[in-house]
Design a protein around this motif. Structure first.
Motif, PDB file in Angstrom:
ATOM      1  N   UNK A   1       0.855  -1.184   0.000  1.00  0.00           N
ATOM      2  CA  UNK A   1       0.000   0.000   0.000  1.00  0.00           C
ATOM      3  C   UNK A   1       0.894   1.238   0.000  1.00  0.00           C
ATOM      4  N   UNK A   2       0.673   2.097  -0.999  1.00  0.00           N
ATOM      5  CA  UNK A   2       1.345   3.403  -1.013  1.00  0.00           C
ATOM      6  C   UNK A   2       0.473   4.401  -0.261  1.00  0.00           C
ATOM      7  N   UNK A   3       1.100   5.142   0.666  1.00  0.00           N
ATOM      8  CA  UNK A   3       0.392   6.184   1.410  1.00  0.00           C
ATOM      9  C   UNK A   3       1.157   7.500   1.291  1.00  0.00           C
ATOM     10  N   UNK A   4       0.457   8.602   1.005  1.00  0.00           N
ATOM     11  CA  UNK A   4       1.128   9.906   1.065  1.00  0.00           C
ATOM     12  C   UNK A   4       1.684  10.110   2.463  1.00  0.00           C
ATOM     13  N   UNK A   5       2.882  10.628   2.550  1.00  0.00           N
ATOM     14  CA  UNK A   5       3.550  10.758   3.848  1.00  0.00           C
ATOM     15  C   UNK A   5       2.740  11.617   4.808  1.00  0.00           C
ATOM     16  N   UNK A   6       2.106  12.671   4.286  1.00  0.00           N
ATOM     17  CA  UNK A   6       1.351  13.598   5.134  1.00  0.00           C
ATOM     18  C   UNK A   6      -0.156  13.478   4.914  1.00  0.00           C
ATOM     19  N   UNK A   7      -0.633  12.370   4.373  1.00  0.00           N
ATOM     20  CA  UNK A   7      -2.044  12.220   4.048  1.00  0.00           C
ATOM     21  C   UNK A   7      -2.898  11.856   5.248  1.00  0.00           C
ATOM     22  N   UNK A   8      -4.222  11.966   5.045  1.00  0.00           N
ATOM     23  CA  UNK A   8      -5.170  11.604   6.100  1.00  0.00           C
ATOM     24  C   UNK A   8      -6.511  11.262   5.470  1.00  0.00           C
ATOM     25  N   UNK A   9      -7.391  10.659   6.273  1.00  0.00           N
ATOM     26  CA  UNK A   9      -8.767  10.333   5.895  1.00  0.00           C
ATOM     27  C   UNK A   9      -8.854   9.424   4.667  1.00  0.00           C
ATOM     28  N   UNK A  10      -7.820   8.622   4.448  1.00  0.00           N
ATOM     29  CA  UNK A  10      -7.834   7.663   3.357  1.00  0.00           C
ATOM     30  C   UNK A  10      -7.600   8.246   1.981  1.00  0.00           C
ATOM     31  N   UNK A  11      -7.197   9.514   1.920  1.00  0.00           N
ATOM     32  CA  UNK A  11      -6.992  10.162   0.625  1.00  0.00           C
ATOM     33  C   UNK A  11      -5.630   9.786   0.042  1.00  0.00           C
ATOM     34  N   UNK A  12      -5.603   9.489  -1.257  1.00  0.00           N
ATOM     35  CA  UNK A  12      -4.347   9.235  -1.944  1.00  0.00           C
ATOM     36  C   UNK A  12      -3.775   7.849  -1.767  1.00  0.00           C
ATOM     37  N   UNK A  13      -4.502   6.946  -1.112  1.00  0.00           N
ATOM     38  CA  UNK A  13      -4.003   5.585  -0.921  1.00  0.00           C
ATOM     39  C   UNK A  13      -4.058   4.804  -2.232  1.00  0.00           C
ATOM     40  N   UNK A  14      -3.036   3.995  -2.470  1.00  0.00           N
ATOM     41  CA  UNK A  14      -2.991   3.166  -3.673  1.00  0.00           C
ATOM     42  C   UNK A  14      -2.512   1.769  -3.312  1.00  0.00           C
ATOM     43  N   UNK A  15      -3.157   0.760  -3.916  1.00  0.00           N
ATOM     44  CA  UNK A  15      -2.627  -0.595  -3.802  1.00  0.00           C
ATOM     45  C   UNK A  15      -1.611  -0.775  -4.926  1.00  0.00           C
ATOM     46  N   UNK A  16      -0.438  -1.272  -4.547  1.00  0.00           N
ATOM     47  CA  UNK A  16       0.656  -1.441  -5.506  1.00  0.00           C
ATOM     48  C   UNK A  16       0.975  -2.926  -5.627  1.00  0.00           C
ATOM     49  N   UNK A  17       0.593  -3.524  -6.750  1.00  0.00           N
ATOM     50  CA  UNK A  17       0.884  -4.931  -6.996  1.00  0.00           C
ATOM     51  C   UNK A  17       2.145  -5.133  -7.825  1.00  0.00           C
ATOM     52  N   UNK A  18       2.539  -4.100  -8.547  1.00  0.00           N
ATOM     53  CA  UNK A  18       3.792  -4.123  -9.305  1.00  0.00           C
ATOM     54  C   UNK A  18       4.247  -2.682  -9.485  1.00  0.00           C
ATOM     55  N   UNK A  19       5.416  -2.496 -10.049  1.00  0.00           N
ATOM     56  CA  UNK A  19       6.010  -1.164 -10.156  1.00  0.00           C
ATOM     57  C   UNK A  19       5.140  -0.197 -10.949  1.00  0.00           C
ATOM     58  N   UNK A  20       4.340  -0.710 -11.865  1.00  0.00           N
ATOM     59  CA  UNK A  20       3.465   0.156 -12.656  1.00  0.00           C
ATOM     60  C   UNK A  20       2.405   0.839 -11.795  1.00  0.00           C
ATOM     61  N   UNK A  21       2.144   0.285 -10.634  1.00  0.00           N
ATOM     62  CA  UNK A  21       1.143   0.861  -9.748  1.00  0.00           C
ATOM     63  C   UNK A  21       1.642   2.005  -8.889  1.00  0.00           C
ATOM     64  N   UNK A  22       2.934   2.293  -8.927  1.00  0.00           N
ATOM     65  CA  UNK A  22       3.485   3.405  -8.147  1.00  0.00           C
ATOM     66  C   UNK A  22       3.074   4.745  -8.749  1.00  0.00           C
ATOM     67  N   UNK A  23       2.800   5.736  -7.919  1.00  0.00           N
ATOM     68  CA  UNK A  23       2.509   7.057  -8.469  1.00  0.00           C
ATOM     69  C   UNK A  23       3.771   7.680  -9.051  1.00  0.00           C
ATOM     70  N   UNK A  24       3.590   8.631  -9.966  1.00  0.00           N
ATOM     71  CA  UNK A  24       4.724   9.343 -10.536  1.00  0.00           C
ATOM     72  C   UNK A  24       5.466  10.103  -9.448  1.00  0.00           C
ATOM     73  N   UNK A  25       6.742  10.353  -9.690  1.00  0.00           N
ATOM     74  CA  UNK A  25       7.578  11.011  -8.691  1.00  0.00           C
ATOM     75  C   UNK A  25       6.994  12.353  -8.256  1.00  0.00           C
TER      76      UNK A  25
END
Length: 325
Positions: free
Chosen positions: A156-180
């Protein structure tokens, strides 16, 4: 008024408290906290950190609206408000300065800093021996890609400063990572915890240093169970294990109160996901018989009373009331 502390109210406890709210949001939580404190005889000034200032013309050096250059007896931080890095740093500086000036701050800047940065929270939990899902935080995308490729398990990718479930992503492979750019070049990647059945479930526990205030289960058909993202809350009586783990997590980050998120693995292990130093409890209140605002206010004032009893110097003006602890 004293240049050091605000003058005492002639009635009630004599306490003057600053309650910092979120500038741009509704005041549902603040109204309940302020009402609970005022019912107990406290003079509550509702304001916000963006309205405060450092001022060397004042003896205290800190200008808080409603205090005429004096300092409150205590501060309850409901929010530091969103802003630029410079603005947030300035507001945390105000909280640091209040603490250094002998004001009891709930939660203080140190705890907020530790909780708003998920990597710091996770490190402190790990250092205290508190079980969490395996987590790795790193800069730039190439190391993140290498970690995902090596892990070969859902993350699970989580924004470092995120809250309330915003911006969460399930990452099953490298293609699932958000852009830098979207990730601000910081990748916080935590092992995905699968459900035990068809429904995803975790728990939010509101806890202070004195007690567990209230708890709820959150269930959803997807892995994001946050109430703000559509998760369904239901009342929950935490087990002794949950209560102890929540209290230990709070102590690990040095907070006075917080919202602790817990999850159980399919093999029965209880893990801490996050610690929130400014938790919302509107969803929890909808399924709880406990008046959460009342309980939090009571524990805050208990901490303030203890703080007043242990001041090394004679109390001034608002400090002359007897110890309540």
């Amino acid at each position: 008024m004293s240049s050091t502390k605000a003058s005492a109210d002639s009635s009630g406890t004599g306490l003057r408290v600053a309650l910092f709210l979120e500038e741009e949001s509704g005041n549902w939580h603040v109204r309940r906290l302020a009402e609970a404190m005022r019912t107990r005889g406290v003079d509550v000034v509702v304001t916000s950190l963006p309205r405060c200032a450092f001022d060397t013309q004042l003896a205290s050096g800190i200008d808080i609206p409603g205090f005429d250059g004096a300092l409150p007896d205590a501060v309850f931080v409901r929010s530091i408000s969103a802003g630029t890095l410079e603005q947030v740093t300035f507001r945390l500086g105000i909280l640091h300065a209040l603490r250094e000036s002998g004001v009891r701050v709930w939660n203080d800047a140190r705890a907020i800093e530790r909780c708003v940065d998920k990597s710091a929270t996770t490190f402190l939990l790990h250092k205290a021996g508190i079980p969490t899902p395996r987590t790795r935080t790193m800069e730039t995308q190439p190391p993140a890609v290498a970690y995902v490729d090596e892990a070969q398990r859902p993350l699970i990718y989580k924004p470092l400063f995120g809250s309330q479930g915003k911006g969460l992503l399930r990452v099953d492979d490298a293609a699932g990572l958000p852009a830098a750019e979207a990730a601000d070049n910081i990748y916080y990647l935590q092992d995905f915890v699968p459900p035990s059945g068809a429904t995803f479930e975790d728990w939010r526990v509101i806890v202070t240093r004195r007690r567990v205030v209230a708890a709820m289960a959150r269930r959803a058909g997807t892995w994001i169970t946050n109430v703000h993202q559509g998760g369904a809350p239901s009342p929950h009586e935490p087990s002794e294990e949950m209560a102890q783990l929540a209290g230990s997590a709070l102590a690990a980050v040095g907070a006075d109160y917080g919202g602790i998120d817990l999850i159980r693995t399919p093999d029965g292990r209880l893990l801490v996901l996050e610690v929130n130093s400014n938790p919302s409890w509107r969803g929890l209140q909808s399924v709880s018989e406990v008046n959460i605002g009342e309980a939090i206010a009571e524990d805050f004032l208990h901490a303030v009373a203890e703080h007043r009893c242990h001041q090394p110097e004679p109390r001034l003006a608002a400090q002359t009331q007897p110890c309540l602890a």
